[in-house]
Design a protein around this motif. Structure first.
Motif, mmCIF file in Angstrom:
data_model
loop_
_atom_site.group_PDB
_atom_site.id
_atom_site.type_symbol
_atom_site.label_atom_id
_atom_site.label_comp_id
_atom_site.label_asym_id
_atom_site.label_seq_id
_atom_site.Cartn_x
_atom_site.Cartn_y
_atom_site.Cartn_z
ATOM 1 N N LEU A 1 15.808 7.019 4.286
ATOM 2 C CA LEU A 1 16.964 7.255 5.150
ATOM 3 C C LEU A 1 17.456 5.949 5.789
ATOM 4 O O LEU A 1 18.654 5.761 5.987
ATOM 5 C CB LEU A 1 16.605 8.271 6.237
ATOM 6 N N LYS A 2 16.517 5.058 6.129
ATOM 7 C CA LYS A 2 16.896 3.777 6.728
ATOM 8 C C LYS A 2 17.417 2.786 5.679
ATOM 9 O O LYS A 2 17.999 1.768 6.026
ATOM 10 C CB LYS A 2 15.699 3.159 7.449
ATOM 11 N N GLY A 3 17.198 3.073 4.425
ATOM 12 C CA GLY A 3 17.626 2.160 3.372
ATOM 13 C C GLY A 3 16.747 0.934 3.269
ATOM 14 O O GLY A 3 17.242 -0.176 3.009
ATOM 15 N N PHE A 4 15.421 1.109 3.439
ATOM 16 C CA PHE A 4 14.494 -0.021 3.441
ATOM 17 C C PHE A 4 13.179 0.412 2.806
ATOM 18 O O PHE A 4 12.624 1.454 3.159
ATOM 19 C CB PHE A 4 14.265 -0.500 4.879
ATOM 20 N N LYS A 5 12.686 -0.420 1.879
ATOM 21 C CA LYS A 5 11.418 -0.114 1.224
ATOM 22 C C LYS A 5 10.696 -1.412 0.910
ATOM 23 O O LYS A 5 11.261 -2.324 0.292
ATOM 24 C CB LYS A 5 11.643 0.685 -0.055
ATOM 25 N N GLN B 1 6.718 8.785 5.872
ATOM 26 C CA GLN B 1 7.128 7.385 5.982
ATOM 27 C C GLN B 1 8.071 6.995 4.849
ATOM 28 O O GLN B 1 9.032 6.255 5.051
ATOM 29 C CB GLN B 1 5.899 6.479 5.988
ATOM 30 N N GLY B 2 7.790 7.533 3.658
ATOM 31 C CA GLY B 2 8.676 7.246 2.539
ATOM 32 C C GLY B 2 10.064 7.816 2.755
ATOM 33 O O GLY B 2 11.072 7.178 2.445
ATOM 34 N N ALA B 3 10.124 9.038 3.327
ATOM 35 C CA ALA B 3 11.419 9.665 3.590
ATOM 36 C C ALA B 3 12.186 8.900 4.670
ATOM 37 O O ALA B 3 13.396 8.692 4.558
ATOM 38 C CB ALA B 3 11.208 11.121 4.009
ATOM 39 N N LEU B 4 11.465 8.467 5.716
ATOM 40 C CA LEU B 4 12.131 7.690 6.770
ATOM 41 C C LEU B 4 12.655 6.367 6.228
ATOM 42 O O LEU B 4 13.763 5.928 6.565
ATOM 43 C CB LEU B 4 11.150 7.432 7.915
ATOM 44 N N GLU C 1 0.832 -1.194 0.000
ATOM 45 C CA GLU C 1 0.000 0.000 0.000
ATOM 46 C C GLU C 1 0.876 1.257 0.000
ATOM 47 O O GLU C 1 1.959 1.270 0.589
ATOM 48 C CB GLU C 1 -0.908 0.002 1.233
ATOM 49 N N PRO C 2 0.408 2.315 -0.668
ATOM 50 C CA PRO C 2 1.198 3.557 -0.683
ATOM 51 C C PRO C 2 1.376 4.121 0.724
ATOM 52 O O PRO C 2 0.476 4.044 1.566
ATOM 53 C CB PRO C 2 0.355 4.496 -1.559
#
Length: 295
Positions: free
Chosen positions: A156-160, A150-153, A144-145
């Motif tokens: 920064l964490k290197g996780f998607k 949340q996308g920026a965090l 889900e979008p």
């Protein structure tokens, strides 16, 4: 080391020989049922004496089939797996796709074989099946979008999170199967096929004729491999004895050659040492005189 290798080969040959005999007995113990309508009478006559091992073929059916969640495929066995796919940033700051397999889920329902003349229940669980299940559905469900924060965090964490891949594998209704097992009566008096305590048991997509031919070929291959391993083991075990015998033969031949050569030298020396008579005086050859003086 040679003795150990030879002994191991002999043991392997014996094991393959026993497996060959076991496979041969399995083939001979199978009673082929051409039409399921004849199974009732066959069980009534033969199952009273010994466990009746039969081979039947038919199409898979069920009164309560399982429906795949992501397709319209109906089956009797279902294995559902889920795989979460994500992107991770490595130490080079490049994004790499990774996946994590979630806990699989399985389902099964009572099923039977039907060949058009009759049907027989098969009491075989999914763990005993041993079949490669057919893929009923393979769906990728996108994540889900997420919000901008949340996308920026996540960046920064290197996780998607990309999504989840759902795969459903089944034994579809109508699949032709060959089953080899024990025919017994259940508590209701109906005939069913189950895994025997001792004896052959197969559930396969291969037709019955090809299955029996394949088992015969396998038995012959085991037999030839058993003979080869046994011969190799005997050769390895007896190699020191063979080497000793060959060494004794070689020493004997060498000794005889030396004796023969020495005899020839002695005979030649004797011929040369024979005096040459000329009147009353005996004259020895010059070579014998020189040889005697050297000695």
């Amino acid at each position: 080391m040679i003795h150990l290798a030879g002994f191991t080969c002999c043991l392997g040959g014996v094991a393959l020989y026993l497996l060959t005999r076991s496979t041969g007995r399995d083939i001979k113990s199978i009673t082929r049922v051409y039409q399921l309508k004849d199974l009732e009478q066959l069980v009534e006559v033969e199952s009273k004496v010994v466990p009746l091992i039969i081979a039947v073929s038919g199409d898979v059916g069920s009164e309560t089939p399982i429906k795949c969640e992501h397709s319209y495929v109906l089956g009797v066995f279902l294995k559902r797996t889920a795989e979460q796919q994500v992107l991770r940033r490595n130490w080079r700051f490049s994004w790499v796709r990774n996946s994590t397999l979630m806990q699989p889920m399985t389902k099964e329902v009572p099923w039977y074989l039907d060949d058009g003349t009759g049907r027989v229940n098969v009491d075989v669980s999914q763990g005993e099946l041993g079949l490669a299940l057919t893929v009923g559905s393979d769906v990728f469900e996108k994540a889900e979008p997420v919000s901008l924060v949340q996308g920026a965090l996540g960046y920064l964490k290197g996780f998607k999170i990309l999504g989840v891949r759902h795969v459903e594998r089944v034994v579809p209704i109508g699949t032709p199967l060959t089953v080899v097992g024990e025919a017994v009566r259940d508590g209701m008096g109906n005939v069913r096929i189950q895994k025997p305590e001792q004896g052959p048991f197969y559930v396969t997509y291969i037709p019955l004729d090809q299955l029996i031919s394949k088992l015969g070929d396998l038995s012959r291959r085991f037999k030839y491999a058993s003979m080869g391993l046994t011969v190799l083991g005997v050769i390895l075990i007896s190699k020191p004895v063979i080497e000793y015998i060959l060494k004794r033969i070689e020493d004997t031949l060498e000794r005889r050659r030396r004796q023969f050569a020495l005899k020839r030298v002695v005979d030649a020396a004797a011929r040369r040492a024979k005096p040459v008579t000329g009147g009353s005086n005996s004259i020895y050859p010059l070579e014998f005189v020189l040889c005697s003086s050297n000695m």
